[in-house]
Design a protein around this motif. Sequence first.
Motif, PDB file in Angstrom:
ATOM      1  N   ASN A  34     -35.248   5.732  64.480  1.00 31.90           N
ATOM      2  CA  ASN A  34     -35.433   6.326  63.159  1.00 31.90           C
ATOM      3  C   ASN A  34     -35.731   7.804  63.386  1.00 31.90           C
ATOM      4  N   PHE A  35     -35.383   8.615  62.420  1.00 35.14           N
ATOM      5  CA  PHE A  35     -35.609  10.044  62.552  1.00 35.14           C
ATOM      6  C   PHE A  35     -37.089  10.379  62.354  1.00 35.14           C
ATOM      7  N   TYR A  36     -37.534  11.401  63.036  1.00 33.10           N
ATOM      8  CA  TYR A  36     -38.909  11.873  62.906  1.00 33.10           C
ATOM      9  C   TYR A  36     -39.158  12.342  61.471  1.00 33.10           C
ATOM     10  N   ALA A  37     -40.285  11.936  60.909  1.00 34.80           N
ATOM     11  CA  ALA A  37     -40.674  12.325  59.552  1.00 34.80           C
ATOM     12  C   ALA A  37     -42.139  12.758  59.603  1.00 34.80           C
ATOM     13  N   PRO A  38     -42.405  14.075  59.546  1.00 33.83           N
ATOM     14  CA  PRO A  38     -43.790  14.549  59.707  1.00 33.83           C
ATOM     15  C   PRO A  38     -44.777  13.954  58.706  1.00 33.83           C
ATOM     16  N   GLN A  39     -44.320  13.623  57.510  1.00 41.07           N
ATOM     17  CA  GLN A  39     -45.223  13.060  56.500  1.00 41.07           C
ATOM     18  C   GLN A  39     -45.664  11.640  56.853  1.00 41.07           C
ATOM     19  N   CYS A  40     -45.015  10.989  57.818  1.00 43.81           N
ATOM     20  CA  CYS A  40     -45.373   9.628  58.238  1.00 43.81           C
ATOM     21  C   CYS A  40     -45.968   9.598  59.640  1.00 43.81           C
ATOM     22  N   GLU A  41     -46.289  10.763  60.158  1.00 46.56           N
ATOM     23  CA  GLU A  41     -46.845  10.875  61.510  1.00 46.56           C
ATOM     24  C   GLU A  41     -48.257  10.312  61.545  1.00 46.56           C
ATOM     25  N   GLY A  42     -48.547   9.570  62.601  1.00 46.55           N
ATOM     26  CA  GLY A  42     -49.882   9.051  62.816  1.00 46.55           C
ATOM     27  C   GLY A  42     -50.225   9.097  64.290  1.00 46.55           C
ATOM     28  N   ALA A  43     -51.509   8.971  64.605  1.00 45.61           N
ATOM     29  CA  ALA A  43     -51.943   8.978  66.001  1.00 45.61           C
ATOM     30  C   ALA A  43     -53.345   8.402  66.093  1.00 45.61           C
ATOM     31  N   ILE A  44     -53.670   7.923  67.292  1.00 47.34           N
ATOM     32  CA  ILE A  44     -55.022   7.469  67.594  1.00 47.34           C
ATOM     33  C   ILE A  44     -55.486   8.155  68.879  1.00 47.34           C
TER      34      ILE A  44
END
Length: 186
Positions: free
Chosen positions: A135-145
Amino acid sequence: MHVIETDLQGVVILEPQIFGDHRGYFFESFSQREFAEKVCETVFVQDNESKSSYGVLRGLHYQLPPHAQSKLVRVIRGTVIDVAVDIRRESPTFGRHVAVELTGENHRQLFIPRGFAHGFVVLSDEALFQYKCDNFYAPQCEGAIAYDDPALGIDWRLPASDIVVSEKDRHHPLLRDAVLFNGVLY
């Protein structure tokens, strides 16, 4: 291609068949047909590459639905510890991780399905890292831990003083505080 199951359902290690002689070697690094037959039906839409120095840790990143991503990762040059963390709250393996050594010599690849956070740390002087995304990168759906969340217990195989992270990766939430998949299983 030989497929090795891990303790996390869907996360698999791929070992290519390597043909070598005095001239060097050849192997098929990816076959859509074989991947679909042995791993899963997915279509990769984007290839990425990063170059990093010793101690650089990138992660633990993920994309939320509707832009979640599966990744197929490999190292072209160098050595990394590659980690996948199950972040699906309703999963029986929620919060567990798999760590695999990927090198330019072992040619192993790791498939990380949607619903997992991903990161790696460089153990060699330098590493050239490639990954396919479905899937293409989408900054509005970016997450991290947080890569150093004690609840995860990840052994990055480096002293903490040698780990180099971006300013952004230094401030991610602990797993218990992150916006996650909330029961959406892939």
